[in-house]
Design a protein around this motif. Sequence first.
Motif, mmCIF file in Angstrom:
data_model
loop_
_atom_site.group_PDB
_atom_site.id
_atom_site.type_symbol
_atom_site.label_atom_id
_atom_site.label_comp_id
_atom_site.label_asym_id
_atom_site.label_seq_id
_atom_site.Cartn_x
_atom_site.Cartn_y
_atom_site.Cartn_z
ATOM 1 N N ASP A 281 0.846 -1.194 0.000
ATOM 2 C CA ASP A 281 0.000 0.000 0.000
ATOM 3 C C ASP A 281 0.887 1.253 0.000
ATOM 4 O O ASP A 281 2.111 1.173 -0.176
ATOM 5 N N ASP A 282 0.279 2.387 0.234
ATOM 6 C CA ASP A 282 1.018 3.644 0.156
ATOM 7 C C ASP A 282 2.119 3.742 1.204
ATOM 8 O O ASP A 282 3.120 4.447 1.019
ATOM 9 N N ARG A 283 1.971 3.015 2.317
ATOM 10 C CA ARG A 283 2.989 3.052 3.371
ATOM 11 C C ARG A 283 4.028 1.950 3.217
ATOM 12 O O ARG A 283 4.958 1.858 4.014
ATOM 13 N N VAL A 286 2.266 -4.925 3.155
ATOM 14 C CA VAL A 286 1.405 -5.992 2.641
ATOM 15 C C VAL A 286 0.936 -6.773 3.863
ATOM 16 O O VAL A 286 1.697 -7.540 4.450
#
Length: 488
Positions: A281-283, A286
Amino acid sequence: MVVVKYEGDLLPERRGIIGSLFNSVRRTDRSLRVVRRGRRFARFPKPSFLIWVLLLSALFLISLSVFGLRLHLPGNFENLDSGVSSSKKLHVVDNGESTHSSISFSNEVVNQDFSGSNNLTKAPRSKQRKRHNPCEVGFVDSIGYFKEPQDIRNFTQFSLQYVVAEEKPLGANLFQPRFGGQQTLQEREKSFYAKNQTLHCGFVKAPPEFPSTGFDLDEKDKAYMSTCRVVVSSCIFGSSDFLRRPTSKRISEFSKRIVCFVMFVDEQTQSKLFSDGNIPDDRGYVGLWRIVVVKNLPYQDMRRTGKVPKFLAHRLFPSSRYSIWLDSKMRLTTDPLLILEYFLWRTQSEYAISNHYDRHCVWEEVLQNKRLNKYNHTAIDEQFNFYLLDGLRKFDPSDPNIPLPSYVPEGSFIIRAHTSMSNLFSCLWFNEVDRFTSRDQLSFAYTYLKLRRLNPHQPLYLNMFKDCERRALAKLFRHRALSTPPGP
């Protein structure tokens, strides 16, 4: 059935082919024999006769499949172990005259070629494979907050500094910088003493005119890793495994907030994860795993590269107090704080690792590595000979003062407190992997016993727990692919 009269006897008339045959020869002596023979066979009911034929055919086929295949088996697998003569077994002879014992090596371990037609090329397989099941672990019901025990033992305290960079020696045209550095044997010997010192422990930078020695990380990832206090880490290099996400429902919300879950991957594995649908994700997460990409791997051997995050968590996470390592073939199914409480705090230990489920002596581990071609045989011999000359002895389970319950660990799960002795032991173990082979199970006992021998009043509080307890912590899977044995 029609009855006809033939020379005063009433005989049944056969229909079809048999009937026509009977009619054509019924006036001859031979016909009488046919009729009588037909009467004898007619006494057996036809269904019973067919059943007997089918049963006999089935028995014949079963016998053929069993005894026929056995005749073509290459050799007697049951006698592989007994085929090793006693004259070829390793033994150590102490002459009592010097600090070094005279060593008598076996052809089986040192000089034997395990290729070709040798019976020890493949490990013998038993008819029934042993089952190794998990056992019950007495975890506390829950940990609502992170609180270290106040009565934990006073571990040995000293200061460790690490070699940061090495300069090119004058006149050394063949100098090649290495991730583990150029540690001499004298430096290696001194590093085993538990005292304030500066030692080699990976991440040794090369001189400015040389390229990086490897394991390069993004600055954002470094900044995140420097904030972690409790770490669960793993790695996948060479796309050798699938991504196993920790079982989220079995991990408390408190642990999810304070524990860093870091998965180290190389660029090849990153591409494979994307193709498998595991897109961060954006950070960069998973599931619970934060994916950290490692560039410029320090070793061609992926197994050896995997020892960097396995042993050197205190270097990668400089602010961490505890770390848990698990191999990528495992999925964590237990709350990390429950693991710390049970294996470290409750036993007042600073290092915890399980014993091997089958083997307990380094001699056995050497033979198994050779049988299965886990590594170059010559390199294994060099490492094993070095340890023998430095005092390594066989594991003796009957010794009441035995220092460890096993000399062979199952190194897929390690729980550590980042204390001085724990960090020193981790550096020493990594240096053995860097110097010799990547088979860390060969160097575990030697490293621990030497550290213990040279520091009799500064023990490493090691908890070597049962393998069945390790199996209760995580679910085990097979590797995606196995790499070929590396060269010398």
